[in-house]
Design a protein around this motif. Sequence first.
Motif, mmCIF file in Angstrom:
data_model
loop_
_atom_site.group_PDB
_atom_site.id
_atom_site.type_symbol
_atom_site.label_atom_id
_atom_site.label_comp_id
_atom_site.label_asym_id
_atom_site.label_seq_id
_atom_site.Cartn_x
_atom_site.Cartn_y
_atom_site.Cartn_z
ATOM 1 N N ALA A 198 0.823 -1.207 0.000
ATOM 2 C CA ALA A 198 0.000 0.000 0.000
ATOM 3 C C ALA A 198 0.859 1.259 0.000
ATOM 4 O O ALA A 198 0.570 2.224 -0.713
ATOM 5 C CB ALA A 198 -0.934 -0.012 1.213
ATOM 6 N N ALA A 199 1.921 1.251 0.799
ATOM 7 C CA ALA A 199 2.804 2.416 0.877
ATOM 8 C C ALA A 199 3.502 2.654 -0.459
ATOM 9 O O ALA A 199 3.646 3.787 -0.910
ATOM 10 C CB ALA A 199 3.833 2.220 1.984
ATOM 11 N N ALA A 200 3.930 1.571 -1.094
ATOM 12 C CA ALA A 200 4.612 1.694 -2.382
ATOM 13 C C ALA A 200 3.679 2.246 -3.443
ATOM 14 O O ALA A 200 4.055 3.075 -4.264
ATOM 15 C CB ALA A 200 5.172 0.342 -2.819
ATOM 16 N N ALA A 201 2.431 1.771 -3.419
ATOM 17 C CA ALA A 201 1.452 2.245 -4.399
ATOM 18 C C ALA A 201 1.159 3.725 -4.192
ATOM 19 O O ALA A 201 1.040 4.499 -5.155
ATOM 20 C CB ALA A 201 0.172 1.428 -4.299
ATOM 21 N N ALA A 202 1.031 4.147 -2.920
ATOM 22 C CA ALA A 202 0.740 5.546 -2.623
ATOM 23 C C ALA A 202 1.878 6.455 -3.057
ATOM 24 O O ALA A 202 1.664 7.595 -3.463
ATOM 25 C CB ALA A 202 0.464 5.713 -1.129
ATOM 26 N N ALA A 203 3.104 5.931 -2.989
ATOM 27 C CA ALA A 203 4.270 6.728 -3.355
ATOM 28 C C ALA A 203 4.552 6.675 -4.850
ATOM 29 O O ALA A 203 5.480 7.306 -5.329
ATOM 30 C CB ALA A 203 5.494 6.240 -2.584
ATOM 31 N N GLY A 204 3.740 5.923 -5.578
ATOM 32 C CA GLY A 204 3.948 5.831 -7.018
ATOM 33 C C GLY A 204 5.042 4.865 -7.419
ATOM 34 O O GLY A 204 5.479 4.866 -8.574
ATOM 35 N N GLY A 205 5.500 4.047 -6.496
ATOM 36 C CA GLY A 205 6.563 3.095 -6.806
ATOM 37 C C GLY A 205 6.011 1.751 -7.226
ATOM 38 O O GLY A 205 4.806 1.566 -7.410
ATOM 39 N N ALA A 206 6.910 0.786 -7.391
ATOM 40 C CA ALA A 206 6.509 -0.564 -7.779
ATOM 41 C C ALA A 206 5.744 -1.231 -6.639
ATOM 42 O O ALA A 206 6.114 -1.098 -5.470
ATOM 43 C CB ALA A 206 7.747 -1.394 -8.134
ATOM 44 N N VAL A 207 4.665 -1.913 -6.975
ATOM 45 C CA VAL A 207 3.835 -2.568 -5.974
ATOM 46 C C VAL A 207 4.357 -3.977 -5.725
ATOM 47 O O VAL A 207 4.416 -4.802 -6.634
ATOM 48 C CB VAL A 207 2.364 -2.629 -6.433
ATOM 49 N N GLU A 208 4.733 -4.241 -4.512
ATOM 50 C CA GLU A 208 5.203 -5.579 -4.139
ATOM 51 C C GLU A 208 4.014 -6.523 -4.019
ATOM 52 O O GLU A 208 2.963 -6.152 -3.494
ATOM 53 C CB GLU A 208 5.949 -5.501 -2.812
ATOM 54 N N ASP A 209 4.172 -7.723 -4.525
ATOM 55 C CA ASP A 209 3.104 -8.714 -4.480
ATOM 56 C C ASP A 209 2.820 -9.091 -3.028
ATOM 57 O O ASP A 209 3.669 -9.680 -2.362
ATOM 58 C CB ASP A 209 3.522 -9.949 -5.282
ATOM 59 N N PRO A 210 1.622 -8.794 -2.500
ATOM 60 C CA PRO A 210 1.342 -9.078 -1.087
ATOM 61 C C PRO A 210 1.179 -10.566 -0.798
ATOM 62 O O PRO A 210 1.166 -10.968 0.359
ATOM 63 C CB PRO A 210 0.025 -8.330 -0.829
#
Length: 417
Positions: free
Chosen positions: A76-88
């Motif tokens: 969620a943090a990565a997505a909010a920052a516009g970075g690559a989304v790690e597979d949860p």
Amino acid sequence: MTPWHLSTIASTIVFCYIIISTRSSSSSLFLRPVTAFAPSNKKLLLLSSSRKELSFSSHRQHQQLTMSPPSTTTAAAAAAAGGAVEDPHLWLEEVLGSKQLEWVNKVNTQCLKTIGDPTTTQTYTRIKSILDSQDKIPHAYRINDNYYYNFWQDEHHVQGIWRKTTLESFKGTTTTDGKKQPTTEWTTVLDIDKLDPPTTGTAKTWVWHGSILLDEGPNSNNKCDRALIKLSPGGSDADICREFCLTTETFVDPNGPEQGFEITTPAKTRISYRSRNECLVGTDFHLDGSSSSLTDSGYPRIVKSWKRGTPLSEAVTVFEVQQSDIAANMYSYHDRGYVHEFQLRSITFYTSQYFYRALTAEGITSVTADEETVPFREVPIPEDAELGTFANTALVTLRSDLTVDDGKKTFKAGSLV
């Protein structure tokens, strides 16, 4: 008969799944069934999934159960920052890890609490009685000239028995009260329920994955007297392999005088006889370094020539495909006096490349695959075609058009050429 067997045919039972891993896009999911079913008093079980959670709901009770992995904050943090989304869900790749199994058990308990236990329903009981019925037709196949073999499961043989009978016995019937009843006398060759249980992972039983026969051709004095038995711990895709003697009806000891072929580490193994003393095998060879013996899909990427009496670690590579392919396979067989050997590169589940060489019955027993000098040549057919043989004739089933003779002739999709 186990609940898993019941679930495969029960149209009134709906499966629940948990996500084990996701690939490059959210539409590509690898799903593993959970022990959770819709009992007969619930009309429908709905399944919705996203990359963050799974939710199950019951139409009648309007109950909803949401199950999230332990932590998705990084994604969620990565997505909010516009970075690559790690597979949860990447942490679930270790399917037998204690943390992962603890989560699965918790989810299973929640599912059963919400939708009920299927073993208490009339539907479950009815289907189980059908599957355990002695009136099932025993489909038999011939091995050599004398016996017909069949794999059978019922309430007395839960994991199943491999058994044999003669053709005369198989056709035998008796008449009682005007009704014909079979009088087939079966001899048990291998009882899966009596095997020692698996010693790795959490599985408690073996599941039959089939037999691979040794065929040395019509002129052999030892027709099909050996087989490679594949057994899966608990019914997973992975299996082990043990050589079996059809004459003595016992496993061939790898440490004994006959030095039987045996793979004890469960994997998505592909193995077949090339000759009595050589197997072609693709499995998890646990390679050191950056390369892997498995493709990204988890199937064999490398095929090796494995000689009898040598450890698997000394097997010699004879074929390999790309890491992104589905799988590699190499196999040989006798067909009405001819010997064929193929290498198969499975690019996707529906597209492949075939490579072929013709051998002789004497040559395949005297020269191993890694020393054979006859070259392979690619078979010039579309990648979505299927290829078989009849004696020295190729049989090609087309899914797309095939044009030959410099464009002068076209065989349409659906043709058998």
